[in-house]
Design a protein around this motif. Sequence first.
Motif, PDB file in Angstrom:
ATOM      1  N   UNK A 110       0.830  -1.213   0.000  1.00 21.67           N
ATOM      2  CA  UNK A 110       0.000   0.000   0.000  1.00 21.67           C
ATOM      3  C   UNK A 110       0.859   1.256   0.000  1.00 21.67           C
ATOM      4  N   UNK A 111       1.954   1.251   0.746  1.00 21.60           N
ATOM      5  CA  UNK A 111       2.863   2.404   0.749  1.00 21.60           C
ATOM      6  C   UNK A 111       3.501   2.594  -0.626  1.00 21.60           C
ATOM      7  N   UNK A 112       3.836   1.509  -1.276  1.00 18.67           N
ATOM      8  CA  UNK A 112       4.437   1.594  -2.608  1.00 18.67           C
ATOM      9  C   UNK A 112       3.450   2.172  -3.614  1.00 18.67           C
ATOM     10  N   UNK A 113       2.210   1.756  -3.525  1.00 25.22           N
ATOM     11  CA  UNK A 113       1.171   2.288  -4.419  1.00 25.22           C
ATOM     12  C   UNK A 113       0.962   3.776  -4.168  1.00 25.22           C
ATOM     13  N   UNK A 114       0.920   4.175  -2.903  1.00 19.33           N
ATOM     14  CA  UNK A 114       0.760   5.593  -2.584  1.00 19.33           C
ATOM     15  C   UNK A 114       1.928   6.410  -3.138  1.00 19.33           C
ATOM     16  N   UNK A 115       3.137   5.895  -3.001  1.00 17.45           N
ATOM     17  CA  UNK A 115       4.318   6.602  -3.495  1.00 17.45           C
ATOM     18  C   UNK A 115       4.270   6.751  -5.010  1.00 17.45           C
ATOM     19  N   UNK A 116       3.925   5.682  -5.706  1.00 13.48           N
ATOM     20  CA  UNK A 116       3.856   5.727  -7.167  1.00 13.48           C
ATOM     21  C   UNK A 116       2.756   6.669  -7.628  1.00 13.48           C
ATOM     22  N   UNK A 117       1.607   6.629  -6.985  1.00 14.51           N
ATOM     23  CA  UNK A 117       0.497   7.521  -7.344  1.00 14.51           C
ATOM     24  C   UNK A 117       0.857   8.983  -7.105  1.00 14.51           C
ATOM     25  N   UNK A 118       1.739   9.239  -6.127  1.00 10.97           N
ATOM     26  CA  UNK A 118       2.151  10.617  -5.821  1.00 10.97           C
ATOM     27  C   UNK A 118       3.212  11.126  -6.794  1.00 10.97           C
ATOM     28  N   UNK A 119       3.800  10.226  -7.589  1.00  8.66           N
ATOM     29  CA  UNK A 119       4.776  10.667  -8.591  1.00  8.66           C
ATOM     30  C   UNK A 119       6.168  10.102  -8.451  1.00  8.66           C
ATOM     31  N   UNK A 120       6.396   9.207  -7.492  1.00  8.12           N
ATOM     32  CA  UNK A 120       7.725   8.608  -7.348  1.00  8.12           C
ATOM     33  C   UNK A 120       8.026   7.721  -8.548  1.00  8.12           C
TER      34      UNK A 120
END
Length: 307
Positions: free
Chosen positions: A212-222
């Motif tokens: 879930x943290x990885x998905x949030x990071x990717x969605x934020x632009x990482x």
Amino acid sequence: MPTIEGAPAHGTVAHLLPQTYKRMVAEWLEEDTPSFDYGGFVVGESMAEARLLGKSKGILAGVPFFNEVFKQLDCTVDWHHPEGAPITPITHLATVRGPVRHLLLGERVALNTLARCSGIATASSSLLSLLRSAGYPNTLAGTRKTTPGFRLVEKYGMLVGGCDAHRHDLSAMTMLKDNHVWASGGITKAVRAAKAAGGFSVKTEVECQTLDEAIEAADAGAEVVMLDNFTGDGVKEAAKKLKERYGSSLLVEVSGGLTESNVEGYVCKDVDVISTSSIHQGVKHVDFSLKIVPKMKGGEGDESGEV
């Protein structure tokens, strides 16, 4: 000389070095002889020849640093084996010529640097070979857990060993770890701030403890997510889901306690980068010595070439 995979055929790892490494070498020599050279006084400045011997198995690395030590001491180095070559004990790797006092001034500085750099190249090559045998086709990288003041040498050793050096410092890519996230109020806020500061030319990576943290990071632009301290099965499951969702636009890195004893369990095609400090932290040094060739009765050195 070792080359970097995918780079032009004429390029070698040594071509990456900044001119500042020469100043670094000068500082090493100053540190080792801060005042009088008492031992050098004993031997004088007659011309002499010394042989660099490889005394344990490994990969030869650190040649530019070794060369620069003796260049600054008005000595010459003639290499008989190229950087990146395997060492089989006992091998006559190079011949150094110059004033005997100067040979001894550079001996320990040059050998220490070569031993450490070669040890890292050896560990890097060994782990990379293990991963290739296990079917992993992507990148093996080091970390920023390097020795202050000696980072350039250690990163260089990783490259000679065939690995990626990862980021060199805090100015190379933005990596947001748990402390960054906690201090800024969450992953999304941290990524947005990082993108605003770094602009289009600086990638942002986020250390993640869950999918879930990885998905949030990717969605934020990482652009890169690091799956940190996952199990092998957890990595495979999370990496597969991330690639299904984001494709090649997102790089997936895996890190956290990876060594030769457990890294095969993390091998899968969806992992773009495996990073570990085990290829450069606490690795065994390669053993070298520098032996001055004794003068023969007629005043000539032994030219037999045998060790």
